[in-house]
Motif scaffolding. Sequence first.
Motif, PDB file in Angstrom:
ATOM      1  N   UNK A  81      36.934  85.278 112.564  1.00  0.00           N
ATOM      2  CA  UNK A  81      37.288  85.385 113.986  1.00  0.00           C
ATOM      3  C   UNK A  81      36.836  86.728 114.560  1.00  0.00           C
ATOM      4  N   UNK A  82      36.363  87.618 113.660  1.00  0.00           N
ATOM      5  CA  UNK A  82      35.817  88.913 114.069  1.00  0.00           C
ATOM      6  C   UNK A  82      34.538  89.184 113.305  1.00  0.00           C
ATOM      7  N   UNK A  83      33.590  89.820 113.992  1.00  0.00           N
ATOM      8  CA  UNK A  83      32.346  90.272 113.386  1.00  0.00           C
ATOM      9  C   UNK A  83      32.272  91.774 113.625  1.00  0.00           C
ATOM     10  N   UNK A  84      31.854  92.517 112.622  1.00  0.00           N
ATOM     11  CA  UNK A  84      31.775  93.970 112.752  1.00  0.00           C
ATOM     12  C   UNK A  84      30.406  94.449 112.308  1.00  0.00           C
ATOM     13  N   UNK A  85      29.746  95.202 113.163  1.00  0.00           N
ATOM     14  CA  UNK A  85      28.446  95.787 112.848  1.00  0.00           C
ATOM     15  C   UNK A  85      28.566  97.301 112.952  1.00  0.00           C
ATOM     16  N   UNK A  86      28.148  98.012 111.914  1.00  0.00           N
ATOM     17  CA  UNK A  86      28.213  99.463 111.902  1.00  0.00           C
ATOM     18  C   UNK A  86      26.799 100.023 111.895  1.00  0.00           C
ATOM     19  N   UNK A  87      26.564 100.991 112.775  1.00  0.00           N
ATOM     20  CA  UNK A  87      25.238 101.568 112.967  1.00  0.00           C
ATOM     21  C   UNK A  87      25.205 103.028 112.535  1.00  0.00           C
ATOM     22  N   UNK A  88      24.012 103.577 112.453  1.00  0.00           N
ATOM     23  CA  UNK A  88      23.819 104.956 112.019  1.00  0.00           C
ATOM     24  C   UNK A  88      24.063 105.972 113.135  1.00  0.00           C
ATOM     25  N   UNK A  89      24.148 105.510 114.358  1.00  0.00           N
ATOM     26  CA  UNK A  89      24.337 106.378 115.521  1.00  0.00           C
ATOM     27  C   UNK A  89      25.466 105.829 116.379  1.00  0.00           C
ATOM     28  N   UNK A  90      26.114 106.697 117.146  1.00  0.00           N
ATOM     29  CA  UNK A  90      27.114 106.252 118.114  1.00  0.00           C
ATOM     30  C   UNK A  90      26.416 105.425 119.184  1.00  0.00           C
ATOM     31  N   UNK A 111      30.352  98.254 116.383  1.00  0.00           N
ATOM     32  CA  UNK A 111      30.399  97.203 117.392  1.00  0.00           C
ATOM     33  C   UNK A 111      31.263  96.085 116.825  1.00  0.00           C
ATOM     34  N   UNK A 112      32.375  95.791 117.489  1.00  0.00           N
ATOM     35  CA  UNK A 112      33.287  94.746 117.038  1.00  0.00           C
ATOM     36  C   UNK A 112      33.210  93.577 118.008  1.00  0.00           C
ATOM     37  N   UNK A 113      32.995  92.390 117.452  1.00  0.00           N
ATOM     38  CA  UNK A 113      32.902  91.165 118.240  1.00  0.00           C
ATOM     39  C   UNK A 113      34.112  90.309 117.902  1.00  0.00           C
ATOM     40  N   UNK A 114      34.890  89.952 118.915  1.00  0.00           N
ATOM     41  CA  UNK A 114      36.064  89.106 118.728  1.00  0.00           C
ATOM     42  C   UNK A 114      35.745  87.728 119.286  1.00  0.00           C
TER      43      UNK A 114
END
Length: 126
Positions: A43-52, A90-93
């Motif tokens: 129900x949630x997707x989370x993407x983490x990046x190298x920069x803000x 980036x969190x996708x609900x």
Amino acid sequence: MRRLALTLLAPLGAAMLLPAAAVAHPKLVSATPAADATVAKPIKLTLTFSEALVGPLSGIELTMTGMPGMSGHQPMPIKGFTSKADGKTLTVTLPRALPAGTYLLKWHAVAADQHRVEGSYSFAVK
């Protein structure tokens, strides 16, 4: 005239001698679900990046590309989700858990340098 030209060009020459700041683009560091993973009804997707990230300029497109038992299933865009950038994450609900099938997640990210970077990966839901 020559003296004026030297006076105006001196700061430019000095600036060229300074080391340039590295301008990096955001890179996807990790994601949940991960690329090529099989997960149970997220129900949630989370993407983490190298920069803000710059929130309003970063996001995803999510498409169901296959459904069990339906070989002729046409790609179906998933709508109704919300996304929020907080720092490097980036969190996708999703409005409800994703049904069983295969999915293509296309992401786009913008950091402080204002360059848009894109990528994609697939995952499956059991």
